[in-house]
Design a protein around this motif. Structure first.
Motif, mmCIF file in Angstrom:
data_model
loop_
_atom_site.group_PDB
_atom_site.id
_atom_site.type_symbol
_atom_site.label_atom_id
_atom_site.label_comp_id
_atom_site.label_asym_id
_atom_site.label_seq_id
_atom_site.Cartn_x
_atom_site.Cartn_y
_atom_site.Cartn_z
ATOM 1 N N THR A 13 0.866 -1.181 0.000
ATOM 2 C CA THR A 13 0.000 0.000 0.000
ATOM 3 C C THR A 13 0.900 1.227 0.000
ATOM 4 O O THR A 13 1.624 1.455 0.976
ATOM 5 C CB THR A 13 -0.913 0.036 1.239
ATOM 6 O OG1 THR A 13 -1.724 -1.147 1.268
ATOM 7 C CG2 THR A 13 -1.811 1.260 1.205
ATOM 8 N N ASN A 44 -4.525 -5.613 0.733
ATOM 9 C CA ASN A 44 -4.867 -5.534 2.160
ATOM 10 C C ASN A 44 -4.359 -6.746 2.937
ATOM 11 O O ASN A 44 -4.992 -7.230 3.866
ATOM 12 C CB ASN A 44 -6.394 -5.395 2.354
ATOM 13 C CG ASN A 44 -6.748 -4.872 3.742
ATOM 14 O OD1 ASN A 44 -6.233 -3.832 4.168
ATOM 15 N ND2 ASN A 44 -7.616 -5.572 4.446
ATOM 16 N N SER A 50 -2.011 -4.076 6.346
ATOM 17 C CA SER A 50 -3.402 -4.084 6.806
ATOM 18 C C SER A 50 -3.512 -3.882 8.317
ATOM 19 O O SER A 50 -4.517 -3.347 8.800
ATOM 20 C CB SER A 50 -4.078 -5.390 6.404
ATOM 21 O OG SER A 50 -3.395 -6.510 6.958
ATOM 22 N N SER A 58 -9.113 0.336 4.563
ATOM 23 C CA SER A 58 -8.983 -0.951 3.878
ATOM 24 C C SER A 58 -10.083 -1.136 2.850
ATOM 25 O O SER A 58 -9.828 -1.558 1.714
ATOM 26 C CB SER A 58 -9.009 -2.097 4.891
ATOM 27 O OG SER A 58 -7.858 -2.074 5.713
ATOM 28 N N ILE A 62 -9.471 -1.561 -1.173
ATOM 29 C CA ILE A 62 -9.965 -2.747 -1.875
ATOM 30 C C ILE A 62 -10.911 -2.332 -3.004
ATOM 31 O O ILE A 62 -10.808 -2.821 -4.143
ATOM 32 C CB ILE A 62 -10.665 -3.708 -0.893
ATOM 33 C CG1 ILE A 62 -9.647 -4.275 0.102
ATOM 34 C CG2 ILE A 62 -11.355 -4.851 -1.643
ATOM 35 C CD1 ILE A 62 -10.268 -4.923 1.334
ATOM 36 N N ALA A 77 -8.719 -10.198 -1.493
ATOM 37 C CA ALA A 77 -8.515 -9.246 -0.400
ATOM 38 C C ALA A 77 -8.306 -9.955 0.925
ATOM 39 O O ALA A 77 -9.003 -10.923 1.247
ATOM 40 C CB ALA A 77 -9.722 -8.310 -0.293
ATOM 41 N N THR A 79 -8.883 -10.356 4.702
ATOM 42 C CA THR A 79 -9.960 -9.938 5.610
ATOM 43 C C THR A 79 -9.855 -10.610 6.975
ATOM 44 O O THR A 79 -10.809 -10.611 7.746
ATOM 45 C CB THR A 79 -11.355 -10.256 5.016
ATOM 46 O OG1 THR A 79 -11.466 -11.676 4.807
ATOM 47 C CG2 THR A 79 -11.575 -9.519 3.704
#
Length: 295
Positions: A13, A44, A50, A58, A62, A77, A79
């Motif tokens: 990121t 992420n 993350s 986030s 995404i 992604a 999670t």
């Protein structure tokens, strides 16, 4: 079901100097991966920092990634959480954005027992309909998913794969032998060819942030029967791969990208700057390989 075959990049990121998400740079990175044969985007995740992003950040990252990629390659992604309720709610929210799959790390720090971990994943799987990749990384989570637990989890309809980052080839071979329905992706860039040799379909890669074509070719060459080419690329670049883990990921990969001119910004604390000696080692190896600068 296989979400992708080949090299999925665990994308960084990018941040501005004021630590905000740098969306124009993220778009550049995503287009760079499309142009350079990356087979999937994993957003992420650990490499995407993350752990230091808010849910709102986030979700926006995404969503942005899905919109930019626009179905050209799969978007997966991260999670996962050590809080089941949060993981369920966040996974459901991410699915609504149109993601192709979820990467769900083993609950960390709590060190859940097997009944708890099974019900953690079951709760997530029942809350979404998209494919789920389990993420086994005991060096970070303190928990290794047992083979009997994986076998049980694989019977849940949408748990289809595992990102295997234990570093234990015997364990990975047991997964391949006992649970052939569970697609394996290497979670270690230095063990891609060994895992492909027992049936893995690819890698979720940190080094693909700077060598996407090489990582793709290593996997695809091996899977297409050119074993020597795949093996040679693994061995030739393992010193570079190892240098990207000389300190905690993603500190070195972001340093490398900034050194090469990608301008992805710093890491958020508690990930600090590299030690000078380690940075020198990393830059020397990057120069040795002649890794292309950002164009």
């Amino acid at each position: 079901m296989t979400l992708f075959t080949g090299s999925g990049v665990a994308i960084v990121t990018p941040f501005t100097n004021s630590m905000e998400v740098n969306y124009p740079k993220l778009k550049e990175l995503l287009e760079f991966h499309i142009e350079n044969e990356t087979d999937a985007i994993i957003v992420n995740g650990t490499t995407g920092e993350s752990a230091t992003m808010t849910d709102e950040e986030s979700l926006e990252v995404i969503k942005f990634t899905i919109e930019v990629i626009n179905n050209r390659i799969p978007v997966i992604a991260g999670t996962g959480s050590n809080d089941t309720k949060h993981a369920v709610e966040f996974s459901a929210a991410v699915e609504k954005l149109g993601v192709d799959g979820l990467l769900v790390v083993t609950p960390y720090y709590n060190k859940g027992n097997e009944n708890g971990i099974y019900n953690h994943y079951k709760s997530i799987a029942e809350a979404v309909s998209c494919p789920i990749i389990l993420y086994n990384v005991p060096s970070r989570t303190g928990v290794n998913l047992s083979i009997p637990l994986l076998e049980k989890l694989s019977k849940l309809d949408n748990i289809i794969a595992i990102k295997e980052a234990s570093g234990n080839i015997s364990y990975a071979a047991e997964i391949a032998r006992i649970i052939p329905s569970l697609t394996i992706y290497s979670g270690n860039d230095d063990m891609v060819i060994p895992l492909l040799s027992i049936g893995a379909k690819g890698v979720i890669s940190v080094s693909a942030n700077i060598i996407p074509e090489i990582t793709h070719k290593m996997v695809i060459s091996f899977l297409n029967g050119d074993l020597n080419k795949g093996m040679r690329l693994q061995l030739d670049y393992n010193d570079l791969v190892n240098s990207l883990f000389i300190e905690t990921n993603p500190i070195p990969i972001k340093n490398a990208m900034n050194f090469l001119g990608y301008n992805v910004g710093p890491c958020r604390l508690p990930l600090g700057e590299m030690f000078e000696e380690n940075e020198k080692t990393l830059h020397t190896i990057l120069n040795k390989h002649g890794v292309d600068k950002w164009i």
